[in-house]
Design an enzyme around this catalytic site. Structure first.
Site, mmCIF file in Angstrom:
data_model
loop_
_atom_site.group_PDB
_atom_site.id
_atom_site.type_symbol
_atom_site.label_atom_id
_atom_site.label_comp_id
_atom_site.label_asym_id
_atom_site.label_seq_id
_atom_site.Cartn_x
_atom_site.Cartn_y
_atom_site.Cartn_z
ATOM 1 N N LYS A 58 55.306 53.672 23.290
ATOM 2 C CA LYS A 58 55.820 53.623 24.660
ATOM 3 C C LYS A 58 57.331 53.695 24.610
ATOM 4 O O LYS A 58 57.924 53.369 23.573
ATOM 5 C CB LYS A 58 55.391 52.312 25.324
ATOM 6 C CG LYS A 58 55.446 52.331 26.832
ATOM 7 C CD LYS A 58 54.218 52.965 27.469
ATOM 8 C CE LYS A 58 54.410 53.129 28.958
ATOM 9 N NZ LYS A 58 53.179 53.576 29.636
ATOM 10 N N ASP B 178 55.547 57.700 33.250
ATOM 11 C CA ASP B 178 55.115 56.348 33.667
ATOM 12 C C ASP B 178 55.951 56.062 34.911
ATOM 13 O O ASP B 178 56.434 57.012 35.563
ATOM 14 C CB ASP B 178 55.364 55.325 32.535
ATOM 15 C CG ASP B 178 54.732 53.957 32.824
ATOM 16 O OD1 ASP B 178 53.504 53.842 32.709
ATOM 17 O OD2 ASP B 178 55.443 53.008 33.187
HETATM 18 P P1 NDP Z 1 55.149 55.220 40.139
HETATM 19 O O1 NDP Z 1 56.587 55.049 39.817
HETATM 20 O O2 NDP Z 1 54.636 56.550 40.551
HETATM 21 O O3 NDP Z 1 54.725 54.178 41.276
HETATM 22 C C1 NDP Z 1 54.897 52.801 41.165
HETATM 23 C C2 NDP Z 1 54.557 52.198 42.516
HETATM 24 O O4 NDP Z 1 54.541 50.774 42.414
HETATM 25 C C3 NDP Z 1 55.572 52.534 43.594
HETATM 26 O O5 NDP Z 1 54.916 52.649 44.828
HETATM 27 C C4 NDP Z 1 56.485 51.307 43.575
HETATM 28 O O6 NDP Z 1 57.213 51.100 44.780
HETATM 29 C C5 NDP Z 1 55.441 50.242 43.384
HETATM 30 N N1 NDP Z 1 56.039 49.001 42.914
HETATM 31 C C6 NDP Z 1 56.869 48.827 41.873
HETATM 32 N N2 NDP Z 1 57.202 47.532 41.753
HETATM 33 C C7 NDP Z 1 56.538 46.887 42.736
HETATM 34 C C8 NDP Z 1 56.452 45.536 43.150
HETATM 35 N N3 NDP Z 1 57.125 44.585 42.500
HETATM 36 N N4 NDP Z 1 55.651 45.241 44.208
HETATM 37 C C9 NDP Z 1 54.967 46.205 44.862
HETATM 38 N N5 NDP Z 1 55.026 47.502 44.525
HETATM 39 C C10 NDP Z 1 55.793 47.832 43.475
HETATM 40 O O7 NDP Z 1 54.361 54.683 38.860
HETATM 41 P P2 NDP Z 1 52.859 54.964 38.432
HETATM 42 O O8 NDP Z 1 51.983 55.042 39.625
HETATM 43 O O9 NDP Z 1 52.865 56.068 37.448
HETATM 44 O O10 NDP Z 1 52.536 53.634 37.598
HETATM 45 C C11 NDP Z 1 52.033 52.442 38.211
HETATM 46 C C12 NDP Z 1 51.452 51.543 37.137
HETATM 47 O O11 NDP Z 1 50.393 52.222 36.468
HETATM 48 C C13 NDP Z 1 52.404 51.097 36.040
HETATM 49 O O12 NDP Z 1 52.035 49.803 35.597
HETATM 50 C C14 NDP Z 1 52.115 52.092 34.917
HETATM 51 O O13 NDP Z 1 52.474 51.601 33.655
HETATM 52 C C15 NDP Z 1 50.617 52.226 35.057
HETATM 53 N N6 NDP Z 1 50.038 53.424 34.476
HETATM 54 C C16 NDP Z 1 50.455 54.670 34.860
HETATM 55 C C17 NDP Z 1 49.871 55.782 34.313
HETATM 56 C C18 NDP Z 1 50.196 57.155 34.804
HETATM 57 O O14 NDP Z 1 49.517 58.097 34.361
HETATM 58 N N7 NDP Z 1 51.149 57.337 35.681
HETATM 59 C C19 NDP Z 1 48.854 55.675 33.242
HETATM 60 C C20 NDP Z 1 48.408 54.330 32.987
HETATM 61 C C21 NDP Z 1 49.019 53.255 33.568
HETATM 62 P P3 NDP Z 1 58.772 51.534 44.881
HETATM 63 O O15 NDP Z 1 58.726 53.005 45.122
HETATM 64 O O16 NDP Z 1 59.267 50.744 46.016
HETATM 65 O O17 NDP Z 1 59.423 51.169 43.575
#
Ligand code: NDP
Length: 448
Positions: free
Chosen positions: A128, A168
């Site tokens: 990572k 990510d």
């Molecule tokens: P993105 O950056 O696309 O989205 C993250 C989302 O979470 C945004 O809507 C963000 O809001 C929100 N967010 C962040 N912090 C908080 C908080 N404290 N409270 C509420 N909402 C929050 O990331 P991903 O969707 O790619 O990733 C999300 C999760 O999934 C992570 O844990 C990642 O490690 C995991 N993951 C992702 C994979 C992938 O293929 N993308 C694969 C496997 C796991 P804002 O825009 O306001 O920051």
């Protein structure tokens, strides 16, 4: 020394050798808590010091990332890549750009990634990386300059047979494009398999964008089906509104559930008519807007809230898809009281350990991230497969492969939990099944 005493001693040793890394300690504890039954059956693992070796990354790289902002000022960020374990294949895992990124966060994610990748059954090791760079509010040119500087150091550590990063939080198709462009320029090689999450026109795979969210929805469907229940007609809450959340919402709808709320870091929206997937995707993915704009555009059925938590709302299925430690014990108690029957982690470690314990004690089906969100990395491995054979699969075939992989992961976790006397404990099933695969490969390769 008993198994639990030696696990406690090892845990203490890891905590003192890796101070100020609370997320890493949390991830280690969660795995250790479930391994005793397996270690009892495999004394050879302790003799070979497998656990000690698996908890120590093979390599950790920390580097300076200097870049110039639009005002002409020099900015300095910190870059990380933790190459944790390559017993099953090249290191594989995403890059996260977020101000909260530090060594502890990268190590927790890398450690989880080892077992997640093992569960997919595909030939990928665990790693990572990322940076404390905050992409929010930056121009496209600033993002490009940052990515180019980041890759100017990272390129020497990665390669299709060595280490294959992906996206990510904060790293999507735009960032992967800039990173790939710089890699290609420095190395003079069109090495498609060096990064995944690429655009479709230049080596990307169909269904990669959707894979994590789709996979999480499939996993929860499997958990329910194995317990004589279904997703049809259920009210579902999905936290976040990023890549994982958006496509979890789409697939839940396709499978007959109804997602009534989602969020971002400033608030959440409740939509009594169910979240309009197309509108959400337009606002979040295309316009890069906020969830508050969804409520404004949607009209009467939607309500935007900045007070409280999305977990205050009732639902029978909860999919935390935002970030680590977003769902605590209090939220778990409220969800249990409102009748939740299944929780699957779309994000990595979004539920605090106390919340997981409460769900398990209450008989709520709980799918840990390393199983429930493995669809993303599995489809990345399929992207590597297509790159290696200079091929490109159809959407239907790619989704069929993803579905099959998620079904297999579910079966693996379900059967392992039952075999070790803890039926329906998906945390234990996932940890033991994943650990076993890595341990057997490491044993076969000697002391490396
Ligand atoms: P993105 O950056 O696309 O989205 C993250 C989302 O979470 C945004 O809507 C963000 O809001 C929100 N967010 C962040 N912090 C908080 C908080 N404290 N409270 C509420 N909402 C929050 O990331 P991903 O969707 O790619 O990733 C999300 C999760 O999934 C992570 O844990 C990642 O490690 C995991 N993951 C992702 C994979 C992938 O293929 N993308 C694969 C496997 C796991 P804002 O825009 O306001 O920051």
């Amino acid at each position: 020394m008993s198994i639990s005493e030696s696990l406690a001693a090892l845990r203490q040793n890891i905590e003192s050798r890796n101070p100020a890394e609370p997320e890493f300690h949390q991830a280690i504890n969660e795995v250790f808590e479930t391994l005793s039954p397996m270690l009892g059956k495999h004394p050879e693992y302790a003799e070979a010091k497998l656990l000690e070796r698996i908890c120590e990354p093979e390599r950790q790289i920390i580097f300076r990332v200097p870049w110039v902002d639009d005002a002409g000022e020099v900015q300095i960020n910190r870059g990380f890549r933790v190459e944790f374990n390559s017993a099953l294949g090249p290191y594989k895992g995403g890059l996260r750009f977020h101000p909260s990124v530090g060594l502890g966060v990268v190590k927790f994610l890398g450690f989880e990634q080892i077992f997640k990748n093992a569960l997919t059954g595909l030939p990928i090791g665990g790693g990572k990386g990322g940076s404390d760079f905050d992409p929010k509010g930056k121009s496209d040119n600033e993002i490009m300059r940052f990515c180019q500087s980041f890759m100017t150091e990272l390129y020497r550590h990665i390669g299709e047979y060595t280490d294959v990063p992906a996206g990510d939080i904060g790293v999507g198709a735009r960032e992967i494009g800039f990173l790939f462009g710089q890699y290609k320029r420095i190395t003079n090689r069109y090495e498609s398999g060096v990064l995944t999450g690429k655009g479709l026109a230049w080596g990307g795979a169909r269904v990669r964008v959707e894979a994590t969210g789709y996979g999480t929805a499939y996993f929860v469907q499997e958990m329910l089906a194995a317990n004589d229940a279904g997703l049809g007609g259920r009210d579902v809450i999905v936290s976040g509104s990023g890549n994982v959340a958006i496509y979890a919402i789409q697939k839940v709808h396709q499978l007959g559930g109804r997602v009534v709320a989602c969020s971002d870091s400033t608030g959440y929206v409740h939509d009594a008519d169910g979240i309009d997937f197309k509108m959400l995707r337009q606002i979040k993915e295309v316009e890069r807007g906020r969830i508050s704009e969804y409520a404004e555009r949607r009209g009467a059925s939607a309500r935007y809230e900045t007070n409280g938590s999305i977990w205050d709302l009732p639902c029978t299925v909860a999919l935390p898809c935002a970030t680590q430690n977003e769902l605590d014990a209090e939220a778990a108690r409220r969800l249990i009281a409102s009748g939740v029957v299944a929780v699957a982690e779309g994000a990595n470690m979004p539920c605090r350990p106390e919340a997981v314990r409460l769900f398990q004690e209450a008989g709520v089906l709980f799918g840990p991230g390393k199983a429930a969100n493995a669809g993303g990395v599995a489809t990345s491995a399929l992207e590597m497969q297509q790159n290696a054979s200079r091929d490109s699969w159809s959407f239907e075939y790619s989704e069929q492969r993803l579905h099959e992989i998620m079904r297999n992961i579910h079966t693996d976790c379900f059967e392992t939990a039952a075999e070790y006397g803890h039926p329906r404990n998906y945390v234990l099933g996932a940890n033991i099944a994943g650990f076993n695969r890595v341990a057997e490969a490491m044993l076969a390769m000697g002391v490396i």
